[in-house]
Design an enzyme around this catalytic site. Structure first.
Site, short mmCIF file in Angstrom:
data_model
loop_
_atom_site.label_atom_id
_atom_site.label_comp_id
_atom_site.label_asym_id
_atom_site.label_seq_id
_atom_site.Cartn_x
_atom_site.Cartn_y
_atom_site.Cartn_z
N HIS A 1 1.06 -1.25 -0.48
CA HIS A 1 -0.31 0.14 -0.37
C HIS A 1 0.93 1.35 0.21
CE1 HIS A 1 -1.63 3.02 2.97
NE2 HIS A 1 -3.09 3.28 1.41
N GLU B 1 1.73 1.95 -3.38
CA GLU B 1 1.26 2.55 -4.18
C GLU B 1 1.14 3.92 -3.83
OE1 GLU B 1 -3.00 4.33 -3.58
OE2 GLU B 1 -3.12 2.22 -2.76
N HIS B 2 0.99 4.64 -2.88
CA HIS B 2 1.47 6.37 -2.36
C HIS B 2 2.57 6.42 -3.33
CE1 HIS B 2 -1.55 7.53 1.33
NE2 HIS B 2 -2.12 5.97 0.56
N GLU C 1 -4.11 8.42 7.41
CA GLU C 1 -4.75 7.22 6.20
C GLU C 1 -5.10 6.22 7.66
OE1 GLU C 1 -3.34 5.45 2.82
OE2 GLU C 1 -5.39 4.84 2.25
#
Lengths: 422, 438
Positions: B60, B63-64, B140
Site C-alpha cells: 500500500h 502505491e502512495h 490514513e
C-alpha cells in the site's frame, strides 16, 4: 449526444437521451421539497419517507414488495436532500412494463404500514446512534446547526433522537400527499426507450399523482456571522475539522468563477493548494478538500481536514493562511489555466454511462439550465477571467470569519492575536 | 407474468479482446463507443499479502509512492498532467492486487498510458518524501481504523479467520510497522513486482483493439520483464480456525451492539468448479438486502435486529469468506442476537433455501451483469480484478452461464460443508458505559 425534450399527452415533460446499446432504462426523477419541508418538531420526516418507499405499496406488504423488486431485478433508490426528494429507478428493457407498474404503485399507493414504520424507525435510530460516534458526521451536523441556526437547513436531514420517535404513519402519508405531485416533479430518462413510448409511460407512472404540491415557503438563509468555532470533544486520535463560509448561489453571475476558484483551493485533489500545502508538503493529513454547495436558499463554501489531534492548530493555520493569500492575491494565471483545462476536459466524463447521463440531466432540470447548457458549459468556463476569480476570491474568502467545528481532542496552537480578539 | 431471466439475456453483444506483449504484459480491451471517453486500469499482481514479513503495509505504501515522480515526470507532474488533460485518476491496494486507473477523453489515452508506462520502471523518490508520505499513511490509518471501532474489530477477526496466512494482516499495515518503513524496502519491493510480466492492462471505452495494441507496444513494449519475480506466488496454505473464536470489543464509540460472524471459504480462483457460484448465490439469498432471509428473520420476524446483512467476499486469490452481520434492536442483548444468528445459520446449513429463493436470486444476479455493462469503469474493474486474482478470460465470460446452472442441491452442499461452527469467527462490538458525544 442528442438530448430530446418530450411532453407527454398528460403534460409531463422530461429530457430523454436514447441509447439502445445496452438493454436497460435509467429513469431519474425528483420532487422539489426535500427535508426543508419537514414540519416543526418532525425533522427527519423526508428521510424517513424515502426509507419507506420499498416497505409496501398497493396490495403488497413489505415482504411481497421486496420479493417483487428482486424478481424484476429493478434498482430503486430514493434519497432525501435539503431541497429535493430524488429517485433513481433502473430496469432491464425486458422487464419494463412490470417495472413501471411497480413504480406507479409505489408513488400513488405507498402503504406506510404500522409495523414497517416501526421497523424503519428502529433502523433510523440505530443509524443515528452510529452517526453520533462517527466524527465526520458529528462535525458536519454541528456545522449545519451552527451556520444555519433557526433555518430548516440547520436541522438534521436524518432527524434526531427527539424528533424521529414522534414520526407516525400519518406524518409519512401527509408528507407524501403534500410533496409527491406533478407541479414540482422533474423527470429524465436515459437508455433503451423511444420518445413515444416514454411519453405514454410517463402518464402511466406519474399521471395518478395530484396536480399540485403543497409546499411550505422556505425563506432564504443567512449564514451565522463568523468567526465561530465549536469543539465537540471525542476521545479519538484524529480530529475532524470542518470549516466554511458563505458561498455563491447558482444564479449569481459569480457562480462559475467561484466554481473554478474552489477547484484551485481544494476541489482539485492533488492539484489543489490545500492538498499541496497540508498533505504533500507537510504530511499533516491524508485528506483535505473543499466544496461549493449551492442550495436553493443558501450557498456554502465548505472544507474538511482530518488530522491527528496534535496537528489541528497547525493544519488550521495553514488552511487560513492559504485562504487569506488567495483572497488577497487571487490565483495565478497558470492555476486558472490548469483549472479550466481540467474542468472543460473532464466534462465529457460525466456522460459515459446511462446513469451518469441521467444524473447530469436531472441537475440541468433542477437548476433550470435548459438542454443547451450541455453544449455551452465549457465555453462559459473558458470565458471566466482572472479578474472575475480574484473578485470572487476577495468577496468569498474571509478567513477571519470562518465557521469551524472540530470533533476530537484537538491540541491547539497558540492563537494569533487576530483570533484571540474574536 | 414475465419469464425468468436467463444467462443469455444478461450477456450483451459486447466483445472483450485479449493479447500479450512479448515482455509478458497482458492487455484487455473492452470497446464501448457510446461516449468519447476511455478508462485505463493497470493492475499489478501484488498486494498486501505479498508484504515482506515485519513490513506490513508496504504494498500500500508503494502505491502512495507511485505518485512521487520519475526523472521525466518530477513530483506533482503526474497529477498535473492528468488534470490538464481533463482526466481523473486514483489507485487502490487490496490483498492480492494493486491497481491504478485513469479516465480521460479518448484522444488523451496516449498521454495517460505514457505516464503509467513511465512509472512502471522509472519511479524515484527521496528519503524526505518517504518520511512525509509515511505520516500521510499514518493519518490514513487513523482515519480508517483508529477512529473507527468496527474497523479495529475487523482487523482482529481477519487475523483469527486466516491464522498464519497474510490475509490475516491488514492491507494498510500495523501502525508500528508503518512507522518503520525504509526507502530501501520500498525500492526492493517496487523493483521486484512492478514489471510488465506481473501486470494486466485494461482499456475500456471508445477504443479499438488495434489502436490499443499499437499504443501498448509503443509505451510498454521496451520495458524488460522482471527476473526476480516468482513464476507462481508462493503463499502459506490457508488454515481455518480449528475451534470457534469469539472476539469481543467494548468501545465507547460503538454506538450500537453489532454481531458479526465470518467463515473461511474458497474464492472464485481457489474453489472447485461450481462451489464459488453456489456460495455466491447462497449469500445473495441470505443477505440480498431487505428480501434477504437473514433480514427477514432477525429484523422483520424476530425483531431482534435493526438491520442485518453480509456477503461473500470474492476476489481473494487464495480464499474467500462469508460474512453475516447484524445491528441489535433497542434493548436486545448481544447474547440474544448472537443466539438468533447461530440458529439461523444452523438452519441454513441443514438446507433452508427454496427453489423460489434461488430463482429470485438468479434473476437479480444475472441482471447485475447488464447493469454493470452500463459503466465502462465497472467493466474494467470487473475484468481486471478477476484476471489479476488468477481467473482466465474464458472463466469470466462463462460466469453468467455457470450462475444459471446452480441448483438448490449445490447450495445445500456448500452450506453443509462450509457453515461449520467450529471454523467460525464471531465478533461482538458493544458500546461501553460512557458515550463520548452525547
Amino acid at each position: 449526444m442528442d438530448i430530446q425534450r418530450i411532453t407527454s399527452p398528460g403534460g409531463i415533460t422530461a429530457f430523454l437521451v436514447e441509447h439502445h446499446d445496452n438493454p436497460l432504462i435509467a429513469l431519474r426523477f425528483a420532487f422539489r421539497g426535500g427535508s426543508a419541508q419537514d414540519p416543526q418538531g418532525k425533522s427527519g420526516l423526508a428521510y424517513f419517507v424515502t426509507g419507506m418507499m420499498d416497505e409496501g405499496a398497493g396490495d403488497m406488504d413489505a415482504a411481497a414488495f421486496q420479493e417483487r423488486e428482486q424478481e424484476l431485478a429493478v434498482h430503486m433508490d430514493f434519497n432525501a436532500a435539503r431541497d429535493l426528494v430524488t429517485c433513481s429507478y433502473q430496469t432491464l428493457t425486458a422487464r419494463k412494463e412490470e417495472a413501471f407498474d411497480l413504480l406507479k404503485t409505489v408513488l400513488t399507493e405507498p402503504r406506510f404500514d404500522e409495523d414497517a414504520t416501526e421497523r424503519v424507525k428502529g433502523q433510523i435510530l440505530a443509524g443515528l446512534k452510529l452517526d453520533q460516534n462517527n466524527p465526520v458526521n458529528v462535525a458536519s451536523r454541528a456545522w449545519s446547526e451552527l451556520a444555519f441556526a433557526g433555518h430548516p437547513y440547520g436541522l438534521p436531514i436524518k432527524g434526531s433522537f427527539e424528533t424521529v420517535p414522534s414520526i407516525m404513519p400519518d406524518d409519512l402519508k401527509g408528507y407524501a400527499d403534500r410533496v409527491f405531485a406533478r407541479d414540482n416533479l422533474i423527470v429524465v430518462a436515459v437508455g433503451d426507450i423511444d420518445p413515444e413510448t416514454l411519453a405514454k409511460d410517463l402518464d402511466h407512472i406519474f399521471g395518478g399523482l395530484p396536480e399540485k404540491s403543497q409546499l411550505a415557503p422556505v425563506p432564504d438563509a443567512t449564514l451565522a456571522a463568523g468567526p465561530v468555532r465549536e469543539v465537540v470533544e471525542m476521545d479519538i486520535p484524529q480530529s475532524i475539522v470542518q470549516f466554511g463560509l458563505q458561498g455563491v448561489m447558482r444564479a449569481d453571475p459569480d457562480f462559475l468563477p467561484a466554481y473554478v476558484l474552489n477547484y484551485i483551493i481544494g476541489g482539485g485533489g492533488f492539484n489543489s493548494r490545500l492538498m499541496e500545502e497540508v498533505r504533500v508538503k507537510r504530511g499533516l493529513a491524508y485528506s483535505v478538500n473543499s466544496h461549493l454547495f449551492p442550495f436553493q436558499h443558501a450557498a456554502v463554501f465548505m472544507g474538511r481536514v482530518a488530522t491527528k489531534n496534535e496537528a489541528v492548530g497547525e493544519s488550521l493555520d495553514v488552511i487560513k493562511e492559504q485562504l487569506s493569500r488567495i483572497a488577497r492575491e487571487g490565483p495565478t494565471e497558470e492555476e486558472l489555466e490548469d483549472a479550466k483545462r481540467y474542468l472543460t476536459g473532464a466534462y465529457a466524463l460525466r456522460f459515459d454511462s446511462s446513469s451518469s447521463i441521467a444524473n447530469q440531466l436531472l441537475f440541468l432540470e433542477v437548476e433550470g439550465l435548459g438542454v443547451d447548457y450541455v453544449h455551452e458549459r465549457n465555453g462559459l468556463i473558458e470565458a471566466v477571467t482572472l479578474d472575475e476569480v480574484k473578485r470572487v476570491a476577495h468577496r468569498m474568502l474571509d478567513a477571519d470569519r470562518l465557521i469551524t467545528t472540530i470533533v476530537g481532542k484537538p491540541v491547539e496552537a497558540v492563537p494569533d492575536p487576530a483570533h484571540a480578539m474574536a | 407474468m414475465s419469464e425468468a431471466l436467463s444467462a443469455e439475456d444478461s450477456v450483451s453483444a459486447r466483445k472483450v479482446h485479449e493479447f500479450f506483449l512479448d515482455n509478458g504484459l497482458q492487455v484487455i480491451v473492452i470497446p464501448d463507443h457510446r461516449a468519447p471517453v476511455a478508462t485505463q486500469m493497470l493492475w499489478y499482481k501484488v498486494g498486501s499479502a505479498d508484504d515482506p514479513k515485519g513490513i506490513s503495509g508496504l504494498a500500500h505504501f508503494v502505491e502512495h509512492l507511485m505518485f512521487k515522480g520519475t526523472e521525466a515526470n518530477p513530483p506533482g507532474q503526474f497529477a498535473k498532467v492528468v488534470a490538464r488533460n481533463g482526466g481523473e485518476f486514483n489507485a487502490f491496494t487490496r490483498n492480492d492486487v494493486t491497481a491504478y486507473f485513469e479516465r480521460v477523453a479518448r484522444d488523451r489515452l496516449p498521454t495517460v498510458m505514457a505516464l503509467e508506462a513511465d512509472r512502471m520502471s522509472n519511479l524515484r523518490f527521496s528519503d524526505d518524501e518517504v518520511k512525509s508520505e509515511r505520516n500521510v499513511v499514518l493519518e490514513e490509518r487513523r482515519s480508517r481504523v483508529e477512529n473507527a471501532p468496527n474497523a479495529i474489530l475487523q482487523e482482529r477477526m481477519m487475523a483469527a479467520l486466516f491464522p498464519g496466512h497474510p490475509y490475516g494482516i491488514p492491507v494498510i499495515g500495523w501502525y508500528e510497522e508503518i512507522e518503520g518503513f525504509s526507502p530501501e524496502a520500498a525500492v526492493a519491493f517496487y523493483k521486484r513486482y512492478y514489471a510488465p510480466n506481473n501486470a494486466v492492462l485494461v482499456i475500456a471505452g471508445d477504443v479499438t483493439p488495434d489502436e490499443v495494441r499499437k499504443l501498448a507496444e509503443e509505451n510498454f513494449g521496451s520495458i524488460p520483464a522482471s527476473e526476480t519475480l516468482e513464476p507462481v506466488r508462493v503463499r502459506p496454505v490457508t488454515a481455518a480456525p480449528s475451534e470457534p473464536v469469539v472476539i469481543q470489543l467494548a468501545d465507547p464509540r460503538a454506538g450500537r451492539i453489532t454481531v458479526q460472524r465470518y467463515f473461511p471459504v474458497p474464492s472464485y480462483p481457489s474453489a472447485k468448479p461450481g462451489e464459488a457460484e453456489a456460495l455466491d448465490l447462497m449469500m445473495r439469498i441470505v443477505t440480498g438486502g431487505a428480501a434477504g432471509k437473514l433480514y427477514r428473520r432477525l429484523v422483520v420476524e424476530e425483531k431482534l435486529a435493526a438491520t442485518a446483512g453480509g456477503g461473500y467476499v470474492r476476489p481473494l486469490r487464495d480464499a474467500g469468506m462469508l460474512a453475516f452481520d447484524a445491528i441489535a434492536a433497542e434493548g436486545v442483548t448481544a447474547e440474544q442476537l448472537e443466539e438468533a444468528m447461530t440458529r439461523f445459520i444452523a438452519e441454513l446449513r441443514q438446507g433452508s433455501v427454496t427453489q423460489a429463493d434461488l430463482d429470485r436470486a438468479k434473476s437479480s444476479y444475472l441482471a447485475q451483469f447488464v447493469y454493470a455493462a452500463d459503466s465502462q469503469d465497472e467493466l474494467a474493474g470487473h475484468y481486471g480484478g478477476f484476471l489479476s486474482a488468477g481467473l482466465t478470460l474464458d472463466q469470466i465470460e462463462a460466469w453468467p452461464a455457470r450462475i444459471d446452472e446452480v441448483t438448490v442441491a449445490d447450495i445445500e452442499k456448500v452450506a453443509a460443508t462450509y457453515l461449520d461452527p467450529a471454523r467460525s469467527v464471531t465478533g461482538i462490538l458493544e458500546p461501553s458505559a460512557e458515550s463520548l458525544a452525547a
